[in-house]
Structure formats: structure tokens, C-alpha cells
Write a protein that holds these residues in place. Structure first.
Motif, PDB file in Angstrom:
ATOM      1  N   ILE A 207       0.825  -1.211   0.000  1.00  0.00           N
ATOM      2  CA  ILE A 207       0.000   0.000   0.000  1.00  0.00           C
ATOM      3  C   ILE A 207       0.857   1.257   0.000  1.00  0.00           C
ATOM      4  N   ASP A 208       2.179   1.090   0.121  1.00  0.00           N
ATOM      5  CA  ASP A 208       2.976   2.314   0.225  1.00  0.00           C
ATOM      6  C   ASP A 208       3.970   2.506  -0.916  1.00  0.00           C
ATOM      7  N   GLU A 209       4.040   1.535  -1.883  1.00  0.00           N
ATOM      8  CA  GLU A 209       4.948   1.743  -3.009  1.00  0.00           C
ATOM      9  C   GLU A 209       4.202   2.441  -4.127  1.00  0.00           C
ATOM     10  N   GLU A 210       4.940   3.282  -4.864  1.00  0.00           N
ATOM     11  CA  GLU A 210       4.334   3.993  -5.980  1.00  0.00           C
ATOM     12  C   GLU A 210       4.358   3.145  -7.249  1.00  0.00           C
ATOM     13  N   VAL A 211       3.352   3.324  -8.112  1.00  0.00           N
ATOM     14  CA  VAL A 211       3.436   2.817  -9.471  1.00  0.00           C
ATOM     15  C   VAL A 211       3.780   4.022 -10.327  1.00  0.00           C
ATOM     16  N   LYS A 212       4.927   3.986 -10.977  1.00  0.00           N
ATOM     17  CA  LYS A 212       5.385   5.170 -11.703  1.00  0.00           C
ATOM     18  C   LYS A 212       4.528   5.441 -12.939  1.00  0.00           C
ATOM     19  N   GLY A 213       4.205   6.695 -13.162  1.00  0.00           N
ATOM     20  CA  GLY A 213       3.424   7.096 -14.325  1.00  0.00           C
ATOM     21  C   GLY A 213       4.307   7.306 -15.538  1.00  0.00           C
ATOM     22  N   LEU A 214       3.646   7.396 -16.711  1.00  0.00           N
ATOM     23  CA  LEU A 214       4.385   7.483 -17.968  1.00  0.00           C
ATOM     24  C   LEU A 214       5.304   8.702 -18.028  1.00  0.00           C
ATOM     25  N   LYS A 215       4.817   9.832 -17.529  1.00  0.00           N
ATOM     26  CA  LYS A 215       5.635  11.048 -17.640  1.00  0.00           C
ATOM     27  C   LYS A 215       6.931  10.911 -16.855  1.00  0.00           C
TER      28      LYS A 215
ATOM     29  N   LEU B 127       8.398   8.110 -16.058  1.00  0.00           N
ATOM     30  CA  LEU B 127       9.235   7.106 -16.716  1.00  0.00           C
ATOM     31  C   LEU B 127       9.954   7.705 -17.923  1.00  0.00           C
ATOM     32  N   GLN B 128       9.254   8.607 -18.610  1.00  0.00           N
ATOM     33  CA  GLN B 128       9.866   9.255 -19.774  1.00  0.00           C
ATOM     34  C   GLN B 128      11.074  10.091 -19.357  1.00  0.00           C
ATOM     35  N   GLU B 129      10.963  10.761 -18.206  1.00  0.00           N
ATOM     36  CA  GLU B 129      12.104  11.525 -17.688  1.00  0.00           C
ATOM     37  C   GLU B 129      13.299  10.596 -17.479  1.00  0.00           C
ATOM     38  N   GLY B 130      12.995   9.418 -16.925  1.00  0.00           N
ATOM     39  CA  GLY B 130      14.057   8.429 -16.707  1.00  0.00           C
ATOM     40  C   GLY B 130      14.701   8.028 -18.031  1.00  0.00           C
ATOM     41  N   SER B 131      13.859   7.848 -19.065  1.00  0.00           N
ATOM     42  CA  SER B 131      14.382   7.470 -20.380  1.00  0.00           C
ATOM     43  C   SER B 131      15.338   8.534 -20.906  1.00  0.00           C
ATOM     44  N   LEU B 132      15.002   9.791 -20.646  1.00  0.00           N
ATOM     45  CA  LEU B 132      15.823  10.898 -21.138  1.00  0.00           C
ATOM     46  C   LEU B 132      17.246  10.769 -20.595  1.00  0.00           C
ATOM     47  N   VAL B 133      17.358  10.491 -19.305  1.00  0.00           N
ATOM     48  CA  VAL B 133      18.678  10.312 -18.689  1.00  0.00           C
ATOM     49  C   VAL B 133      19.403   9.140 -19.337  1.00  0.00           C
TER      50      VAL B 133
ATOM     51  N   LEU C 268      23.414   1.419 -23.480  1.00  0.00           N
ATOM     52  CA  LEU C 268      23.757   1.469 -24.906  1.00  0.00           C
ATOM     53  C   LEU C 268      22.509   1.408 -25.791  1.00  0.00           C
ATOM     54  N   GLY C 269      21.574   0.553 -25.411  1.00  0.00           N
ATOM     55  CA  GLY C 269      20.349   0.406 -26.201  1.00  0.00           C
ATOM     56  C   GLY C 269      19.584   1.717 -26.341  1.00  0.00           C
ATOM     57  N   TYR C 270      19.559   2.496 -25.273  1.00  0.00           N
ATOM     58  CA  TYR C 270      18.876   3.802 -25.341  1.00  0.00           C
ATOM     59  C   TYR C 270      19.591   4.729 -26.314  1.00  0.00           C
ATOM     60  N   GLY C 271      20.935   4.618 -26.354  1.00  0.00           N
ATOM     61  CA  GLY C 271      21.686   5.392 -27.341  1.00  0.00           C
ATOM     62  C   GLY C 271      21.298   4.981 -28.752  1.00  0.00           C
ATOM     63  N   LEU C 272      21.084   3.671 -28.945  1.00  0.00           N
ATOM     64  CA  LEU C 272      20.755   3.175 -30.283  1.00  0.00           C
ATOM     65  C   LEU C 272      19.398   3.692 -30.765  1.00  0.00           C
TER      66      LEU C 272
ATOM     67  N   GLU D 148      15.131  14.310 -27.048  1.00  0.00           N
ATOM     68  CA  GLU D 148      13.755  14.401 -26.564  1.00  0.00           C
ATOM     69  C   GLU D 148      12.848  13.418 -27.311  1.00  0.00           C
ATOM     70  N   LYS D 149      13.013  13.386 -28.635  1.00  0.00           N
ATOM     71  CA  LYS D 149      12.192  12.480 -29.451  1.00  0.00           C
ATOM     72  C   LYS D 149      12.452  11.019 -29.085  1.00  0.00           C
ATOM     73  N   ALA D 150      13.739  10.696 -28.906  1.00  0.00           N
ATOM     74  CA  ALA D 150      14.086   9.304 -28.572  1.00  0.00           C
ATOM     75  C   ALA D 150      13.466   8.901 -27.233  1.00  0.00           C
ATOM     76  N   ALA D 151      13.518   9.815 -26.258  1.00  0.00           N
ATOM     77  CA  ALA D 151      12.924   9.514 -24.952  1.00  0.00           C
ATOM     78  C   ALA D 151      11.412   9.347 -25.092  1.00  0.00           C
ATOM     79  N   ASN D 152      10.828  10.174 -25.931  1.00  0.00           N
ATOM     80  CA  ASN D 152       9.395  10.102 -26.179  1.00  0.00           C
ATOM     81  C   ASN D 152       9.005   8.777 -26.828  1.00  0.00           C
ATOM     82  N   ASP D 153       9.911   8.262 -27.691  1.00  0.00           N
ATOM     83  CA  ASP D 153       9.657   6.988 -28.366  1.00  0.00           C
ATOM     84  C   ASP D 153       9.515   5.826 -27.382  1.00  0.00           C
ATOM     85  N   THR D 154      10.077   5.980 -26.181  1.00  0.00           N
ATOM     86  CA  THR D 154      10.033   4.846 -25.254  1.00  0.00           C
ATOM     87  C   THR D 154       8.650   4.628 -24.659  1.00  0.00           C
TER      88      THR D 154
END
Lengths: 379, 521
Positions: B302-310, B312-318, B353-357, B375-381
């Protein structure tokens, strides 16, 4: 004893074993399907022919599936380059194979003669086109294929489907079809009686000399008219797989010189010719089982000849020799080769044992009487 | 650079041929088990009707099995013909799994299927029963290996990139096999197959009961199907929930997309029952939500978060930025700089590496990508949300409808009044398509939800294709369309023909089209 270099050689042998098992088992299935519309004149005769292989063809076809899967596992670069490069040819093989499961299983479920006749020709296509195209493929393995690898090891094919159909490759396709039909005729003869048995004997008598003549022509052509590339410099045989770490010249020692340099390799073509000559001589007469065994040895000899001749190449590139794939630089990692090795060592004997048991249970002549007796359950 | 049309057509072909193959696989999985159960009853009780049941349902199974074999071959070829770079890049892991499937499963099922059909008079009762069960084990083992392979695509463990061979290589076979995602997928999928077989037998038996023909035969088939079906649908639902749990751990992006959860909500997150997802606006309109449910399902807490898409997208950007570094270091390694500093830098970043690809879609060199490209690549995820959102809900709705049908039929079988409940029999007939709809939508959720990757986080789909032309793809798609359409028509024709004839097709003289008698004793 399980070092990387040894595993690479062992896997080269294993793939050979799987290829031979495929050629021998699905070979006679293909042959029987090719002969079906000609050797069987009436519906019952055709059902006799179909049921000589009907109960076991599916297990045999797994050798083809396994051949694909094993090449994928052991030589991923070969799987990728070959299947994508020969895109149209591979799909034609696949489409032809589509006729087989439905052909066997659906043909006798409807009694309309037009339906059954249509499926008989479907089975004919499914048993004929694959050996022809696979023969053409082997011809092109010897000639080399027009492909190159880029810096990311992505394979590019520089030819077309029509480019595969050179006179030499077509000759190989014809020899392959003759071999599967010859092998199939012997199998058919072994498992039938009376009229089908007699027609199969005639077929063996006619196809034998044609097959041997074709083999002589291919052999001479390879020894006289086809160049063989040669590796001039490469990484160690236990180095990580990267095909671009080598230098290759397009024309090196000839195919004949290659065999002469390792005279023991000549046992393979010898086995091929002797096996098939004996198969023909015995097959015309009454020693059918012996003839079938010699035919199997002969076909194994042909495949061994191709494998030995190419060694250490797996895929020769005719346009960019350096991109050619060899068993030293196109294999999977040591870990993968080891795992796949142990799985094979355990399961190959198991598969052979239960396959043998199934054949033993289902063995016996198929006759018109036996087909009519179980008309509603047999194919 | 690879043409978008080649990528699109390759995906279309793979999707269509895999979905088509999956019309036949679940029925094979289920029918072999049901045949095993029926024949076991025959061997234990000696009642001929159970042998007839095994043979008749076996005939229908055979018609289906032929199509499964035909269409399965396509997939074996297709990794090489259409996904050549994928095959090179992950063949070291994926290949041995397929080869294991060949050794352990394909041989088993294909060798014994002939004996199942033609061995009745050549084997003892117990021998034949063994053959039938080996066939069933073979089909389920096949599912096991292919789902280990598929599980690895969803959650790639036990492998790492080797810069000398420019591909992924196996580091631990045990990790690959014991992948938790694969284990859950396996049980969920085979149980779905058992449901399919059960629904098929249940529906057709109901039709016989409604028509008052071959009553004894149909009633016994109905009972077995309802009991086995109920057990199976419960496993599917429980394990489906379990796969929600595992994807909460490993495939957060897919889970958030299925739920159209754009923002990370305070724990425990609510579950969106229904709504209209809007990809561009990154919101879900008209949402009806059930409080706490998603958080409970996905995190078991009951106390863990389920991460939302936005988020997660920030994470992809990194990770895309890290991936650019990894790619740069890889280039240095490839150009012969094998200094420890470079190796160290590559090792630190190679997980991304895969994110770079992903940037290869926008710039061949990757390292020169600008902020807009990153930005586009992160959005693609983020996969397309609406198709996932809807197909998932269709799957779940089918599942619960079938749960109702199996529960009711099982209850009325137990109270011995099932043949009088004509509404339920009719419903069972109409529900025959449901397991297929659920299986196909479920497959879609799993694979479409993995986009833009073929191997999650490792290899983008648009890099995985072969260097073929769109002309070649049109040729193959045309061929598949032609063959598959004709074969499907033939298959359905034969199926309905034998369903209509019923057990009379066995020519035992005991069934309705043969004699005046309509009972199965």
C-alpha cells in the motif's frame, strides 16, 4: 578438452550430423511426394504411397527445423546472412512446405476426386520444390554468395533471386532432386508390395544412372571451373567471433588442391559415389534394405564432401571475400556453444531412441488391403 | 539508414503471421491435455465411449495441429529472413532457446503425433495412453521454451554486450531460463491454451446437447471440459494478475501504458477501469477509477508507488544521454583504443547502450544528436497507449465472461442438470470465439507493449530488421495473405464438416448419423 576452439569444431561436426539426418529422413519423404502422382495411378494406390510416410513425416521434418534452430544458436551470423540474403528463395521453400501438413492430413478427409487430386499435386510441389531450391542453395554455397558486412556486422545482400539460378547451381538443384527421388523410390519399394513395389523398382533403375551422371558433372565442374577463396591472415581460432578480423583473397588454391592437401577428405566423395552405385545395383534387384542403407551412406557422402570442401568457410562472399563467414569467426560465444553442446549430447540419443521405437511400431508393408481396412483413420 | 517502410512492413508481417499462428497453438495446447484426460478415463474405466471421445476430439485436434505445424515453420524462418540484425545481435541467447525447443519439444510432439493417430491397434492401452501424454507434454514444453525466449525479450537477464563481437552474449544460462517473467508468462499462456481447448469442447458438446444428439457422448465431453476449463481459467486469471505484479517490477512502461497512468499517483495508485486515453495531451479523459487497486496489484503493497508514464519518460531521457556516452566509448574501442580508461568508461555506461541506439533513427552517428533528437528518442520509449489500454480490457472481459460460463457449467454438471439449462448451453456455443479473442489481444498487449524495442532496453525494433527491400516484403506479405486465407477457409470447412458429422465420423456404428440409436453406450 572443451576449449573454445574444440567446441567450434565439434559444432561444425554436429551441424553436419543434423544436416545429414535431415537429408536422409526428409529426403525420402520429399522423394515419395515427388513420385506420388506418377507412381500412383488410382486413389487407393496413392493412399498406399502417402501412408508409407504419413505417420512419420512430421518427426522427420523436425530435422529441418532443428537445422535452422541449431544454425541460429551456433552460427547466428550465418543464419542472419543466409536467410535474409536469400529472402525470396527461402520464402519459396517455406511456401512449398505449406502444402505438406495440410496435404497429408486433409487429403483423404473429403472423398471428392478433384479435391484429392489437387492435394496430390500440392504434395508433389511440397516434396519437389524444396529439394530443388536447397540444391540450388548448396550450389551457391560453393560458388559464393554476393554479400558484405558493414562495420556494425549488419549483412547486406548484393544480388537477386534470379542471380542464384546460374547453370551450375541449377545443375546442383537437379542432382538434389534426383537424389531425393532416388532415395524416396527405394523407401517406397521397401515399404510396399505388388504394383507400387514394381513401379518403384523401375524408378530406381532409371534414376540411378541419371543421378550418378549428374554427380560426375558437378564434381568435374567444381574441380575445373570454380575458384576457391583462401584466408591469408586471421585471428586466433579461439578469438572472439568477428568475421571482419581477417584477410581473404578471392582466388586461392583450387578445390582439387584443397582436397589433395588433405587426402583423407577424399573419402567423402568416394563414399558418395560408391554408396549410390551400390544402392543402384542392389536397388534394381531384390536387396532393398541394403540398397536403402547404401543410398543413405551415399547421400551422407555428398554432404560431407560439400562440408569438407568448404572448410573452414561456412558462407563464402563472392563480392567481398573478407566478409566470408568461417567456423572460427561466425560462431556463438563459448558459453553458448557449451550449453548447446550439453543439451545436444543429452537429447540426441533420446530422440534417436524414441524415433527408432516409433518406426518399429509402425513398420510393415502398406498394401491396398491395409489402406481399405482402415479407410477412415488412415491418410 | 533503414527505410521506415521496411520496418513497418516487417512488423506488419511478423505481427500478422504470429497472430495467425496463435490461432492454432492454444487449441493444440488445450486439446492434447483434454485428450490425455479422456484417454486416462478410458484406460481406468474401460468404457468404450471414452475411447470414442479421444478419437473424435482427436480428429478435430488433428485438423488444427496441421495448421499449427504449417504456420509455426514460418516463425522459425522469419527471424532470419526478416529480423537478420536481431538474429545476429541476440542469436547467442535466443538461438539456443529455439534449438532447445527443437530437441525437447518439436521432436517429442511431431514423432508421437503420428503414433497417436495410427497406433491404436499396434499398441497396448497403456502404451497408447503414454503416447498421448507425451504428445501433450511435448506441446507444453514447446510453449515453455518459446516463452523463455519471449520472456528474455521482455526482460533480458543473464547476458551482456561484447564490444569485440558487437552483439549480446550469454553470461548465465541459468538466469535466462529462470527469468521470472518467463515463468509467469509460461503458466499464464499454457493455461490460456487449456481454456481454449476446454471452451472448444464445451461449446461443441453444448451444441450436440441442444440438438439432442449423441447425448451420452456429449454429456461426458461437456463435464470434462467444464471441470478442466474452470481450473484453467482460474489459473489464467491468477497468473495474469501475477504477470501484472512482475511487470510492475520490470516493465513499468508497459504497465503504465496499459493503465493509461500518465502521472505518478500517491500510493496506492487507483486503477482506471475505463476511459479515453489521449496520447498527445498525455492524459486520460472520462476516466472511471477504482481507488487503490492498481497499487495493490502491481506492487503488492500500500505504500509503493506505481510510476506514471511522464516520470518514466524523464528516466528514459537520462538513459538516452548515458547511451550516447556508451556509444561514443564503443566507437573508441572499435577504432582500436583499448586503454583501460575507455574500457572502464564503456563498462560504466553500457547498460544504456540500447537507449543510445534509439537515436539511430534520427542520426547515424548517435553522438552528434541534438536536444530535440534526444527528446524524441525519450518520447519513443512510451508505447502507444490507446491500443494497449483497449486490447487489455477486451482480454480481461473475455476472461471473466469465460470464468462465469465455466463456473456455471461446472456447478450444473455437479448437480446433474446441465442439459436442462438451455440458456447456458446456448451461451457456451456463443462463447466459443472468446478464448481466441483473449489470446490474440493478450499477445498484442505483451508484444505491442514492448515497443519501441525488440529486446527491452537493448535493441530498438527499427534496427532489428533485415537489409531487404520493401518490394521483397510485399512479395512475402502477398504470399502469406494468399496461402493463409486459402488454408484458413479449408481448415474451417473441414472443422465444421467434422463437427456436424460428430462422433459418427468414427464409423463405430454407435452414433446418431449411422443408426437409429442416439445414445452412446
Amino acid at each position: 578438452m572443451f576449449d573454445y576452439e574444440t567446441m567450434r569444431v565439434i559444432w561444425w561436426l554436429f551441424i553436419g550430423v543434423v544436416a545429414i539426418a535431415f537429408a536422409l529422413t526428409e529426403g525420402f519423404d520429399f522423394g515419395v511426394s515427388t513420385l506420388l502422382p506418377f507412381v500412383g495411378k488410382t486413389d487407393v494406390e496413392r493412399r498406399v504411397i502417402i501412408n508409407t510416410v504419413g505417420a512419420t513425416w512430421e518427426g522427420n521434418q523436425v530435422w529441418l527445423v532443428l537445422l535452422g534452430g541449431a544454425i541460429f544458436a551456433v552460427w547466428p551470423a550465418v543464419y542472419a546472412t543466409l536467410f535474409s540474403g536469400l529472402y525470396v528463395a527461402m520464402l519459396l521453400v517455406l511456401f512449398a512446405l505449406f502444402f505438406r501438413p495440410a496435404g497429408f492430413d486433409y487429403r483423404s478427409k473429403v472423398s471428392d476426386p478433384r479435391w484429392r487430386n489437387a492435394w496430390d499435386w500440392g504434395l508433389f510441389i511440397g516434396g519437389t520444390l524444396p529439394p530443388v531450391l536447397l540444391g540450388v542453395l548448396v550450389g551457391n554455397l560453393i560458388l559464393g554468395l554476393p554479400f558484405h558486412l558493414d562495420q556494425d556486422l549488419r549483412a547486406f545482400y548484393d544480388g537477386s533471386f534470379w542471380g542464384l539460378l546460374s547453370p551450375f547451381a541449377l545443375l546442383c538443384g537437379v542432382v538434389s532432386l534426383l537424389a531425393s527421388s532416388f532415395h524416396g523410390a527405394l523407401f517406397l519399394k521397401w515399404r510396399t508390395e505388388d504394383v507400387i513395389h514394381d513401379r518403384a523398382t523401375q524408378t530406381v533403375a532409371i534414376l540411378g544412372p541419371l543421378l550418378l551422371a549428374g554427380m560426375v558433372a558437378v564434381t568435374l565442374w567444381v574441380f575445373i571451373g570454380i575458384d576457391r577463396p583462401e584466408i591469408t591472415q586471421m585471428a586466433a581460432t579461439d578469438a572472439p567471433s568477428n568475421p571482419l578480423n581477417k584477410a581473404v583473397i578471392a582466388v586461392g588454391a583450387s578445390w582439387l588442391q584443397h582436397f589433395m592437401a588433405h587426402p583423407w577428405m577424399l573419402l567423402a566423395p568416394l563414399l558418395g559415389f560408391l554408396g549410390l552405385i551400390l544402392a543402384w545395383l542392389l536397388g534394381k534387384g531384390t536387396s532393398t534394405m541394403a540398397a536403402f542403407l547404401f543410398s543413405s551412406l551415399g547421400i551422407a557422402g555428398i554432404l560431407l564432401t560439400v562440408g569438407f570442401g568448404l572448410f573452414p568457410f561456412l558462407l563464402i562472399s563472392s563480392t567481398d571475400p573478407r566478409s566470408s563467414l568461417t567456423l572460427w569467426d561466425a560462431s556463438s560465444s563459448h558459453t553458448t556453444l557449451l550449453w548447446a553442446f550439453w543439451i545436444t549430447v543429452v537429447f540426441l540419443p533420446i530422440v534417436l531412441l524414441y524415433t527408432r521405437w516409433v518406426y518399429k511400431i509402425l513398420w510393415g508393408s502398406i498394401t491396398e488391403a491395409s489402406v481399405l481396412k482402415d479407410s477412415h483413420t488412415l491418410y | 539508414m533503414i527505410g521506415d517502410d521496411v520496418v513497418m512492413l516487417s512488423r506488419l508481417q511478423f505481427g500478422l503471421t504470429a497472430l495467425y499462428h496463435f490461432l492454432f497453438v492454444p487449441l493444440t495446447l488445450g486439446m492434447t491435455f483434454i485428450l490425455g484426460i479422456m484417454e486416462s478415463v478410458y484406460v481406468m474405466t474401460g468404457k468404450e465411449v471414452y475411447k470414442d471421445m479421444t478419437k473424435f476430439w482427436g480428429k478435430l485436434f488433428g485438423i488444427n495441429f496441421a495448421m499449427g505445424v504449417t504456420t509455426g515453420l514460418t516463425l522459425e524462418f522469419q527471424f532470419g529472413t526478416n529480423w537478420a540484425y536481431y538474429s545476429h545481435y541476440v542469436g547467442d541467447i535466443f538461438g539456443p532457446l529455439l534449438a532447445s525447443e527443437g530437441w525437447m519439444a518439436f521432436f517429442l510432439e511431431s514423432t508421437f503425433v503420428g503414433l497417436f493417430f495410427f497406433g491404436w491397434d499396434k499398441l497396448t492401452k497403456v502404451q497408447h495412453l503414454t503416447v498421448t501424454w507425451l504428445l501433450a507434454v511435448g506441446t507444453s514444453l514447446s510453449a515453455l521454451w518459446i516463452l523463455i525466449a519471449n520472456g528474455w525479450m521482455q526482460y533480458p537477464v543473464g547476458a551482456e554486450f561484447n564490444y569485440e563481437t558487437l552483439r549480446m552474449e550469454m553470461t548465465s544460462f541459468a538466469d535466462v531460463i529462470l527469468n521470472p517473467v518467463a515463468q509467469v508468462k509460461f503458466v499464464h499462456t499454457v493455461a490460456a491454451g487449456y481454456v481454449t481447448g476446454s471452451m472448444f469442447v464445451l461449446g461443441i458438446s453444448s451444441w450436440y446437447l441442444l440438438n439432442k444428439r449423441d447425448i451420452g457422448f456429449a454429456r461426458r465431453s461437456f463435464s470434462i471440459a467444464s471441470a478442466f476449463g474452470l481450473a484453467s481459467i482460474l489459473s489464467v486469471i491468477v497468473l495474469g494478475d501475477e504477470s501484472g505484479y512482475t511487470s510492475g517490477e520490470t516493465q513499468k512502461m508497459k504497465l503504465a501504458a496499459i493503465e493509461a497512468e500518465w502521472e505518478t499517483e500517491p500510493a496506492p495508485a487507483s486503477f482506471t477501469l475505463i476511459g479515453i486515453p489521449d496520447q498527445n495531451g498525455q492524459r486520460t479523459g472520462y476516466a472511471i477509477k477504482i481507488p487503490f487497486l492498481l497499487g495493490l496489484m502491481a506492487t503488492r503493497s500500500i505504500d509503493e508507488e506505481v510510476k506514471g508514464l511522464k516520470e518514466l519518460q524523464e528516466g528514459s531521457l537520462v538513459r538516452v544521454k548515458n547511451g550516447m556516452v556508451a556509444y561514443g566509448e564503443l566507437q573508441k574501442l572499435r577504432s582500436g583504443d583499448h586503454s583501460d580508461a575507455t574500457k572502464q568508461a564503456f563498462a560504466e555506461h553500457k547498460a544504456d547502450l540500447g537507449y543510445g541506439l534509439l537515436l539511430k533513427k534520427y542520426t547515424e552517428n548517435v553522438v552528434d544528436a541534438d536536444a530535440a533528437m534526444i527528446e524524441k528518442a525519450a518520447n519513443d520509449t512510451i508505447p502507444k497507449v490507446a491500443p494497449l489500454f483497449w486490447t487489455f480490457r477486451v482480454m480481461v472481459a473475455c476472461g471473466f465472461t469465460m470464468l462465469f460460463v465455466f463456473a456455471m457449467t461446472f456447478y450444473y454438471c455437479a448437480t446433474r442438470v446441465a442439459d436442462q439449462k438451455r440458456w447456458l448451453l446456448r451461451m457456451a456455443v456463443w462463447c466459443i470465439p472468446l478464448p481466441w479473442i483473449a489470446a490474440e489481444t493478450g499477445w498484442f498487449v505483451a508484444e505491442f507493449g514492448r515497443q519501441p524495442w525488440t529486446i527491452s532496453g537493448i535493441l530498438p525494433t527499427h534496427l532489428s530488421v533485415s537489409s531487404v527491400s520493401s518490394g521483397q516484403l510485399w512479395f512475402s506479405i502477398g504470399g502469406f495473405a494468399l496461402f493463409y486465407t486459402v488454408l484458413l477457409i479449408i481448415e474451417l470447412y473441414l472443422m465444421q464438416k467434422y463437427v456436424r458429422i460428430g462422433p459418427s465420423s468414427l464409423h463405430t456404428g454407435r452414433y446418431c448419423h449411422e443408426q437409429a440409436t442416439t445414445t452412446a453406450h
